[in-house]
Scaffold this motif. Sequence first.
Motif, PDB file in Angstrom:
ATOM      1  N   SER A   1       0.871  -1.176   0.000  1.00  9.61           N
ATOM      2  CA  SER A   1       0.000   0.000   0.000  1.00  9.61           C
ATOM      3  C   SER A   1       0.903   1.219   0.000  1.00  9.61           C
ATOM      4  O   SER A   1       1.824   1.312   0.803  1.00  9.61           O
ATOM      5  CB  SER A   1      -0.894   0.017   1.241  1.00  9.61           C
ATOM      6  N   GLY A   2       0.650   2.136  -0.907  1.00  7.62           N
ATOM      7  CA  GLY A   2       1.507   3.308  -1.033  1.00  7.62           C
ATOM      8  C   GLY A   2       2.597   3.055  -2.062  1.00  7.62           C
ATOM      9  O   GLY A   2       2.596   2.046  -2.763  1.00  7.62           O
ATOM     10  N   ILE A   3       3.529   3.971  -2.146  1.00  5.95           N
ATOM     11  CA  ILE A   3       4.610   3.849  -3.122  1.00  5.95           C
ATOM     12  C   ILE A   3       5.824   3.214  -2.432  1.00  5.95           C
ATOM     13  O   ILE A   3       6.222   3.656  -1.366  1.00  5.95           O
ATOM     14  CB  ILE A   3       4.949   5.203  -3.766  1.00  5.95           C
ATOM     15  N   PRO A   4       6.387   2.163  -3.018  1.00 11.61           N
ATOM     16  CA  PRO A   4       7.538   1.503  -2.400  1.00 11.61           C
ATOM     17  C   PRO A   4       8.833   2.268  -2.675  1.00 11.61           C
ATOM     18  O   PRO A   4       9.515   2.039  -3.667  1.00 11.61           O
ATOM     19  CB  PRO A   4       7.544   0.122  -3.059  1.00 11.61           C
ATOM     20  N   SER A   5       9.140   3.192  -1.801  1.00  9.18           N
ATOM     21  CA  SER A   5      10.361   3.986  -1.965  1.00  9.18           C
ATOM     22  C   SER A   5      11.298   3.683  -0.802  1.00  9.18           C
ATOM     23  O   SER A   5      10.912   3.057   0.178  1.00  9.18           O
ATOM     24  CB  SER A   5      10.026   5.472  -2.029  1.00  9.18           C
ATOM     25  N   GLY A   6      12.522   4.135  -0.918  1.00  6.43           N
ATOM     26  CA  GLY A   6      13.498   3.883   0.133  1.00  6.43           C
ATOM     27  C   GLY A   6      13.762   2.393   0.269  1.00  6.43           C
ATOM     28  O   GLY A   6      13.912   1.678  -0.720  1.00  6.43           O
TER      29      GLY A   6
END
Length: 147
Positions: free
Chosen positions: A98-103
């Motif tokens: 859920s959300g953007i997979p960043s980092g």
Amino acid sequence: MEKVLNEQITKQIKEVFAELAHPVQILFFGSEENCEYCGDAEKLLKEISAINEKVNLSIYDLKKDADIAAQYNVDKTPVIIIASKIGEQVIDLGIQFSGIPSGYEFSTLINDIVIASKQDSGLGAETREYLQNLTQPLLLQVFVTPT
């Protein structure tokens, strides 16, 4: 159009994806309304799926494709599902972002694509036996937040 992934990252992903054994299906659920990160997440997934022909991407709208969203228990956006693919059959492995997979979550996304391609969780025999003996459904969620 500016790319999300630079050449160095793309090269690293290409090297990791060289070990993909079977096709993988990524299902992206976005929305045209009230979804701050949908555009960025979709762009990222398009770039990732273009790196290797075994990685397929399907893009859905939460409202317009409500029946498909319900099939995968999606009720918010953006959501990314990593599934295995055998022929035309998509096998839901329960991997959902859920959300953007960043980092740090970005490397988890890439690793999950590799795991889905191998069609094997890598769990040991003892863990598999334990899981097979569960008598009630288990919902395991991991929450992360950027710091």
